[in-house]
Motif scaffolding. Structure first.
Motif, mmCIF file in Angstrom:
data_model
loop_
_atom_site.group_PDB
_atom_site.id
_atom_site.type_symbol
_atom_site.label_atom_id
_atom_site.label_comp_id
_atom_site.label_asym_id
_atom_site.label_seq_id
_atom_site.Cartn_x
_atom_site.Cartn_y
_atom_site.Cartn_z
ATOM 1 N N GLN A 7 -119.358 -56.488 -13.517
ATOM 2 C CA GLN A 7 -119.664 -55.076 -13.717
ATOM 3 C C GLN A 7 -118.380 -54.266 -13.868
ATOM 4 O OE1 GLN A 7 -121.972 -54.512 -10.164
ATOM 5 N NE2 GLN A 7 -123.943 -54.689 -11.237
ATOM 6 N N ASP A 38 -116.675 -54.977 -17.308
ATOM 7 C CA ASP A 38 -117.391 -54.455 -18.466
ATOM 8 C C ASP A 38 -117.841 -53.012 -18.284
ATOM 9 O OD1 ASP A 38 -117.047 -57.018 -19.333
ATOM 10 O OD2 ASP A 38 -119.137 -57.627 -19.141
ATOM 11 N N ARG A 39 -117.220 -52.304 -17.351
ATOM 12 C CA ARG A 39 -117.736 -50.973 -16.988
ATOM 13 C C ARG A 39 -117.712 -49.993 -18.156
ATOM 14 N NH1 ARG A 39 -112.834 -51.835 -14.890
ATOM 15 N NH2 ARG A 39 -111.161 -50.289 -15.228
ATOM 16 N N GLU A 40 -116.765 -50.136 -19.070
ATOM 17 C CA GLU A 40 -116.692 -49.194 -20.182
ATOM 18 C C GLU A 40 -117.764 -49.464 -21.229
ATOM 19 O OE1 GLU A 40 -112.760 -49.185 -21.720
ATOM 20 O OE2 GLU A 40 -111.856 -48.422 -19.865
ATOM 21 N N GLN A 41 -118.228 -50.716 -21.335
ATOM 22 C CA GLN A 41 -119.271 -51.054 -22.306
ATOM 23 C C GLN A 41 -120.681 -50.775 -21.779
ATOM 24 O OE1 GLN A 41 -116.629 -53.302 -21.725
ATOM 25 N NE2 GLN A 41 -115.621 -52.468 -23.545
ATOM 26 N N ARG A 42 -120.784 -50.563 -20.472
ATOM 27 C CA ARG A 42 -122.077 -50.330 -19.819
ATOM 28 C C ARG A 42 -123.111 -51.385 -20.252
ATOM 29 N NH1 ARG A 42 -121.937 -45.666 -17.124
ATOM 30 N NH2 ARG A 42 -120.412 -44.076 -17.747
ATOM 31 N N PRO A 43 -122.856 -52.654 -19.926
ATOM 32 C CA PRO A 43 -123.754 -53.732 -20.366
ATOM 33 C C PRO A 43 -125.083 -53.705 -19.615
ATOM 34 C CG PRO A 43 -122.109 -54.586 -18.874
ATOM 35 C CD PRO A 43 -121.746 -53.151 -19.121
ATOM 36 N N ASP A 44 -126.038 -54.422 -20.171
ATOM 37 C CA ASP A 44 -127.363 -54.534 -19.560
ATOM 38 C C ASP A 44 -127.254 -55.268 -18.228
ATOM 39 O OD1 ASP A 44 -129.943 -56.639 -19.484
ATOM 40 O OD2 ASP A 44 -130.425 -54.529 -19.792
#
Length: 313
Positions: free
Chosen positions: A102, A105-111
């Motif tokens: 999390q 990848d916080r900038e991509q806001r993944p599922d």
């Protein structure tokens, strides 16, 4: 932004904690704003060092149950203990890996569902690597026993030697690094660093039968590559010679900047080897040497010979 909640301290408190807590809250707010971090209330964003220390302790017990497991364990219960311990440790590791993913990848806001699936798959792969990790560690223990005349048994080596303790952490950390959670790996490595004084970056690739004798002050950098049956002593550094800078002025990341040490090399106490140089197979580096050039296979580099070569040049 909503109103700041009241500080739960009496204004007459002897330490003026209300002011201190409020000022710390403002410092955190400035940090989060400057780095684009969320301001809204939420849970922990980063893995826990304490939780990972517990996980590694459990993994150590599962890898060596009769020596690093509980004191009352009996061989007939070994498999049950290993299974139960791994179930607890791997579920806890899964939670920490999820936090790390999390954060990565916080900038991509993944599922969230996809992230949980990634965390589960990563920990499953790690679990299946544990037998291979155990085999590598067995080779490290044997190398320590055979390489130290003071060692009386392989059990003494496993229980007492800081170099072996550091390698247990490194073998675990390196696999997590390769699997894609470098923050988790770095925390695991730094736990061992704090406990042993041995600093091995989890990115370093280390072959079977690696022995760190005594160990205090050993530093092995991120891109170091070490072959099989290599022995190093205390205060050895395998480091970078220079740090290239990118156009924006920041240090370049990920470049191969640490030594390659081939099979059957011995590096004695206090030696410093810097840069992407190669120490050839079977070479010996004497104590307190500063090495910034390739060393031919089978060479024996000592202080006296190094001074002679310098004078001749």
């Amino acid at each position: 932004m909503g109103a700041t909640p009241p500080i739960p301290f009496d204004a007459t408190d002897a330490f003026d904690l209300g002011t201190v807590v409020g000022d710390l809250a403002e410092a955190r707010r400035r940090w989060r704003v400057a780095r684009g971090r969320p301001l809204e209330p939420g849970g922990r964003e980063l893995p826990s060092r304490d939780e990972l220390a517990r996980v590694v302790g459990q993994l150590r017990g599962a890898l060596f149950p009769m020596r690093l497991g509980p004191p009352d364990l009996r061989q007939e219960s070994e498999d049950f203990y290993v299974g139960h311990t791994l179930d607890v440790a791997l579920h806890a590791l899964q939670g920490q890996v999820l936090l790390a993913l999390q954060h990565q990848d916080r900038e991509q806001r993944p599922d969230e569902t996809a992230l949980r699936a990634r965390a589960t798959a990563l920990v499953r792969d790690f679990a299946h690597d544990l037998p291979a990790i155990r085999t590598l560690l067995d080779s490290d223990v044997v190398a320590a026993f055979e390489g130290d005349p003071a060692a009386r048994s392989v059990d003494e080596v496993l229980l007492c030697y800081p170099g072996v303790h550091a390698m247990i952490h490194h073998r675990i950390a390196h696999r997590l690094h390769v699997l894609g959670v470098p923050l988790i790996a770095r925390i695991v490595a730094e736990i061992a660093h704090g406990e042993t004084g041995i600093d091995i970056h989890p990115g370093a690739r280390i072959g079977a039968g690696f022995f760190i004798d005594h160990g205090t002050g050993v530093v092995i950098g991120e891109t170091a590559v070490i072959g099989q049956r290599v022995r190093v002593y205390q205060a050895v550094t395998l480091g970078a010679k220079r740090f290239p800078v990118e156009a924006n002025g920041h240090l370049a990341k990920g470049l191969a900047r640490h030594p390659v040490v081939e099979d059957d090399v011995v590096i004695y106490a206090g030696a410093t080897v810097l840069g992407r140089v190669t120490i050839g197979r079977g070479a010996t580096i004497g104590g307190n040497l500063w090495v910034t050039h390739d060393v031919a296979p089978g060479s024996h580099l000592t202080q006296a010979r190094s001074r002679e070569n310098g004078a001749a040049g």
